[in-house]
Design an enzyme around this catalytic site. Structure first.
Site, mmCIF file in Angstrom:
data_model
loop_
_atom_site.group_PDB
_atom_site.id
_atom_site.type_symbol
_atom_site.label_atom_id
_atom_site.label_comp_id
_atom_site.label_asym_id
_atom_site.label_seq_id
_atom_site.Cartn_x
_atom_site.Cartn_y
_atom_site.Cartn_z
ATOM 1 N N ASN A 128 -18.868 2.376 -14.851
ATOM 2 C CA ASN A 128 -18.793 0.938 -14.022
ATOM 3 C C ASN A 128 -17.287 0.406 -14.264
ATOM 4 O O ASN A 128 -16.767 0.631 -15.229
ATOM 5 C CB ASN A 128 -19.800 -0.043 -14.624
ATOM 6 C CG ASN A 128 -19.923 -1.236 -13.888
ATOM 7 O OD1 ASN A 128 -19.790 -1.250 -12.584
ATOM 8 N ND2 ASN A 128 -20.156 -2.434 -14.544
ATOM 9 N N HIS A 185 -15.433 -3.373 -14.619
ATOM 10 C CA HIS A 185 -15.899 -4.827 -14.836
ATOM 11 C C HIS A 185 -14.686 -5.541 -14.729
ATOM 12 O O HIS A 185 -13.485 -5.073 -15.448
ATOM 13 C CB HIS A 185 -16.552 -4.948 -16.057
ATOM 14 C CG HIS A 185 -16.841 -6.409 -16.354
ATOM 15 N ND1 HIS A 185 -17.736 -6.905 -15.780
ATOM 16 C CD2 HIS A 185 -16.508 -7.013 -17.349
ATOM 17 C CE1 HIS A 185 -18.129 -8.111 -16.234
ATOM 18 N NE2 HIS A 185 -17.089 -8.445 -17.226
ATOM 19 N N SER A 207 -11.715 -3.537 -16.948
ATOM 20 C CA SER A 207 -12.154 -2.250 -17.745
ATOM 21 C C SER A 207 -13.105 -1.315 -17.145
ATOM 22 O O SER A 207 -14.045 -1.709 -16.316
ATOM 23 C CB SER A 207 -13.043 -2.679 -18.937
ATOM 24 O OG SER A 207 -12.383 -3.885 -19.612
ATOM 25 N N ASP A 237 -22.498 -4.366 -19.796
ATOM 26 C CA ASP A 237 -20.994 -4.267 -19.944
ATOM 27 C C ASP A 237 -20.492 -4.038 -21.524
ATOM 28 O O ASP A 237 -19.594 -4.543 -21.787
ATOM 29 C CB ASP A 237 -20.443 -5.863 -19.421
ATOM 30 C CG ASP A 237 -20.876 -6.073 -18.176
ATOM 31 O OD1 ASP A 237 -20.639 -5.023 -17.220
ATOM 32 O OD2 ASP A 237 -20.826 -7.272 -17.501
ATOM 33 N N GLY A 252 -16.862 -2.481 -0.500
ATOM 34 C CA GLY A 252 -16.530 -0.959 -0.878
ATOM 35 C C GLY A 252 -14.845 -0.650 -1.131
ATOM 36 O O GLY A 252 -14.489 0.381 -1.087
ATOM 37 N N THR A 303 -24.282 1.518 -20.487
ATOM 38 C CA THR A 303 -25.400 1.621 -21.464
ATOM 39 C C THR A 303 -26.518 0.684 -21.007
ATOM 40 O O THR A 303 -26.369 -0.267 -20.009
ATOM 41 C CB THR A 303 -24.790 1.701 -22.810
ATOM 42 O OG1 THR A 303 -24.266 0.054 -22.806
ATOM 43 C CG2 THR A 303 -23.914 2.403 -23.434
#
Length: 194
Positions: free
Chosen positions: A111, A113, A140, A149, A12, A145
């Site tokens: 998200n 990445h 990034s 990624d 985390g 979606t």
């Protein structure tokens, strides 16, 4: 108040960076937002302890208790929606989500990445960047979606690849930038979605 629900599977550190930024930058008064809950698919995720220490609600939903990915994601949606989220943030949540889950949170699912997307989607990004001879790597933040990624990129951080870098040394430098990048991208998202 815009509720943020963060999903984690491990330590985390990105979640902790987001919580710290929310407190230090007064997201509650400045952006009308707060981290409402942290949910993990693993009961032993260290990030849950960090969240509890900050007084944030925590939940565990073990994916191993479900016969299918769809069954888990349906239960996860029900759990998340109890917190009426304006934004759902994946912070080291190590599960590939079903199209139905992604569609349910379309436009409000983020998200991070560890590569400069669109390069190096998927796993082992740091080693792949080194193997390809890249001079730069990074991270990034993107909207999620159904395709892994490739959602719209909201923000990026660039990190040089140094001579002698290993996947681990590069990953450590990228992670320090993720802790700056992710809270910044979330604050930008919140300010553009009143």
């Amino acid at each position: 108040m815009k509720n943020i629900v963060i999903l984690i599977s491990g330590g985390g550190s990105n979640m902790a960076a987001i919580v710290r930024a929310a407190q230090q930058q007064n997201w509650d008064t400045g952006l009308g937002a707060r981290v409402a809950a942290v949910i993990s698919n693993k009961a032993d995720a260290k990030g849950l302890e960090l969240a509890r220490a900050q007084g944030i609600a925590t939940e565990v939903l073990d994916h191993k208790q479900f016969d299918s990915r769809e069954g888990f994601d349906t239960a996860l949606v029900a759990l998340i929606d109890q917190y009426d989220p304006a934004l759902v943030v994946l912070a080291g949540f190590m599960r590939i989500l079903t199209p139905g889950f992604v569609e349910h949170y379309a436009g409000r699912l983020l998200n991070i990445h560890p590569s400069l997307l669109p390069a190096f989607t998927g796993l082992h990004t740091h080693q792949r960047a080194i193997d390809a001879g890249c001079k730069f790597a990074g991270a990034s933040v993107h909207q999620v979606t159904a395709e892994l990624d490739v959602g719209p990129i909201l923000d990026q951080a660039v990190v040089p690849v140094l001579p002698g870098d290993t996947a681990d040394t590069l990953a450590a430098r990228v992670l320090t930038q993720e802790h700056v990048l992710y809270p910044r991208a979330i604050a930008q998202w919140l300010s553009s979605h009143p």
